[in-house]
Design a protein around this motif. Structure first.
Motif, PDB file in Angstrom:
ATOM      1  N   SER A  39     -59.883   3.418 -20.265  1.00 54.20           N
ATOM      2  CA  SER A  39     -58.522   2.912 -20.469  1.00 54.20           C
ATOM      3  C   SER A  39     -57.674   3.276 -19.254  1.00 54.20           C
ATOM      4  O   SER A  39     -57.976   4.225 -18.524  1.00 54.20           O
ATOM      5  N   ASN A  42     -56.432   6.886 -19.379  1.00 52.43           N
ATOM      6  CA  ASN A  42     -57.472   7.848 -19.018  1.00 52.43           C
ATOM      7  C   ASN A  42     -57.676   7.905 -17.511  1.00 52.43           C
ATOM      8  O   ASN A  42     -57.826   8.983 -16.947  1.00 52.43           O
ATOM      9  N   SER A 114     -60.627   9.332 -25.288  1.00 54.96           N
ATOM     10  CA  SER A 114     -60.251   7.940 -25.527  1.00 54.96           C
ATOM     11  C   SER A 114     -59.826   7.788 -26.978  1.00 54.96           C
ATOM     12  O   SER A 114     -60.238   8.565 -27.839  1.00 54.96           O
ATOM     13  N   PRO A 115     -58.999   6.769 -27.265  1.00 52.22           N
ATOM     14  CA  PRO A 115     -58.560   6.559 -28.647  1.00 52.22           C
ATOM     15  C   PRO A 115     -59.738   6.249 -29.571  1.00 52.22           C
ATOM     16  O   PRO A 115     -60.719   5.636 -29.155  1.00 52.22           O
ATOM     17  N   GLU A 117     -61.809   7.667 -33.515  1.00 51.52           N
ATOM     18  CA  GLU A 117     -62.465   8.832 -34.108  1.00 51.52           C
ATOM     19  C   GLU A 117     -63.832   9.101 -33.474  1.00 51.52           C
ATOM     20  O   GLU A 117     -64.199  10.244 -33.253  1.00 51.52           O
ATOM     21  N   ARG A 120     -63.285  10.791 -30.137  1.00 49.05           N
ATOM     22  CA  ARG A 120     -62.832  12.174 -30.313  1.00 49.05           C
ATOM     23  C   ARG A 120     -64.028  13.066 -30.645  1.00 49.05           C
ATOM     24  O   ARG A 120     -64.183  14.141 -30.080  1.00 49.05           O
ATOM     25  N   ASP A 143     -56.325  15.654 -24.189  1.00 46.34           N
ATOM     26  CA  ASP A 143     -56.090  14.801 -25.352  1.00 46.34           C
ATOM     27  C   ASP A 143     -54.734  14.104 -25.229  1.00 46.34           C
ATOM     28  O   ASP A 143     -53.699  14.685 -25.558  1.00 46.34           O
ATOM     29  N   PRO A 144     -54.719  12.835 -24.757  1.00 48.25           N
ATOM     30  CA  PRO A 144     -53.454  12.115 -24.598  1.00 48.25           C
ATOM     31  C   PRO A 144     -52.713  11.896 -25.925  1.00 48.25           C
ATOM     32  O   PRO A 144     -51.484  11.900 -25.948  1.00 48.25           O
ATOM     33  N   GLU A 145     -53.458  11.727 -27.010  1.00 50.84           N
ATOM     34  CA  GLU A 145     -52.829  11.474 -28.311  1.00 50.84           C
ATOM     35  C   GLU A 145     -51.954  12.652 -28.739  1.00 50.84           C
ATOM     36  O   GLU A 145     -50.831  12.465 -29.206  1.00 50.84           O
ATOM     37  N   ASN A 146     -52.454  13.873 -28.572  1.00 50.42           N
ATOM     38  CA  ASN A 146     -51.705  15.073 -28.957  1.00 50.42           C
ATOM     39  C   ASN A 146     -51.038  15.769 -27.782  1.00 50.42           C
ATOM     40  O   ASN A 146     -50.373  16.781 -27.959  1.00 50.42           O
ATOM     41  N   GLN A 147     -51.251  15.229 -26.578  1.00 48.20           N
ATOM     42  CA  GLN A 147     -50.718  15.780 -25.336  1.00 48.20           C
ATOM     43  C   GLN A 147     -51.054  17.269 -25.196  1.00 48.20           C
ATOM     44  O   GLN A 147     -50.180  18.110 -24.991  1.00 48.20           O
ATOM     45  N   SER A 166     -50.133  23.036 -24.344  1.00 50.17           N
ATOM     46  CA  SER A 166     -49.281  21.856 -24.523  1.00 50.17           C
ATOM     47  C   SER A 166     -47.919  22.097 -23.865  1.00 50.17           C
ATOM     48  O   SER A 166     -47.594  23.231 -23.479  1.00 50.17           O
TER      49      SER A 166
END
Length: 193
Positions: A39, A42, A114-115, A117, A120, A143-147, A166
């Motif tokens: 992505s 990423n 990457s996005p 499950e 992950r 982890d971009p989702e949770n930064q 974080s």
């Protein structure tokens, strides 16, 4: 027309294969699985980190997504988003950008999650086990989702958590303690216009 898939009997046989393209493949149960493109987020994160490490160590010891790492299990190879190699790897990788199990492991691998499950699980569980088995001293999971940036250090052949950093946390890197980088800087670099 039906195409017949080639089945590789060994990693050495796979290494001699050339389909004439620049495609990246994972070798899974003897068959090639084409890797999809990363992505944009990423790639931006991995590039930002590549620049940070290159300014610290010099560009020759920092490798992006194209570095292939032989691992045990399935698949038999991985392409970390970022790898910090040893000085002796520079010459060893001159012909093919592949670190074999017979070589010393790289000092650090970084995966940007990457996005999804499945992705992950792959980064947090499967790759963690494989990189630990290779003896890689340090593994980062960005982890971009949770930064967040999870930093793992190899101790007694097992990864232990140094920290899950974080925000304005400085990332603590056992291998590169001269690194002066906050988690927020990584994700700010992605959101700049």
């Amino acid at each position: 027309m039906l195409s017949v898939k080639h089945r590789f009997q060994s990693f050495e046989e796979y290494l001699s294969y050339d389909d004439g393209t620049d495609k990246l493949y994972e070798l899974f149960n003897g068959e090639l699985i084409e890797m999809p493109p990363e992505s944009g987020i990423n790639v931006q994160i991995a590039t930002f980190l590549l620049i940070q490490f290159a300014s610290l160590l010099g560009y020759r010891r920092v490798r992006g997504h194209g570095l292939e790492l032989e691992v045990r299990g399935e698949p038999r190879n991985r392409y970390p988003d970022l790898t910090i190699i040893r000085e002796e790897h520079i010459q060893q990788l001159a012909q093919r950008n592949t670190i074999r199990l017979s070589m010393l492991p790289p000092l650090l691998v970084v995966e940007v999650v990457s996005p999804g499950e499945l992705q992950r699980h792959r980064d947090f569980i499967a790759k963690r086990v494989q990189y630990q088995d290779c003896g890689i001293p340090e593994y980062w999971i960005v982890d971009p989702e949770n930064q967040t940036v999870l930093v793992l250090e190899l101790s007694d052949n097992t990864y232990s958590e140094i920290g899950n950093f974080s925000g304005d946390d400085l990332i603590v890197s056992p291998q590169f303690n001269q690194l002066n980088l906050k988690v927020a800087q990584i994700f700010a670099a992605v959101h700049q216009d």
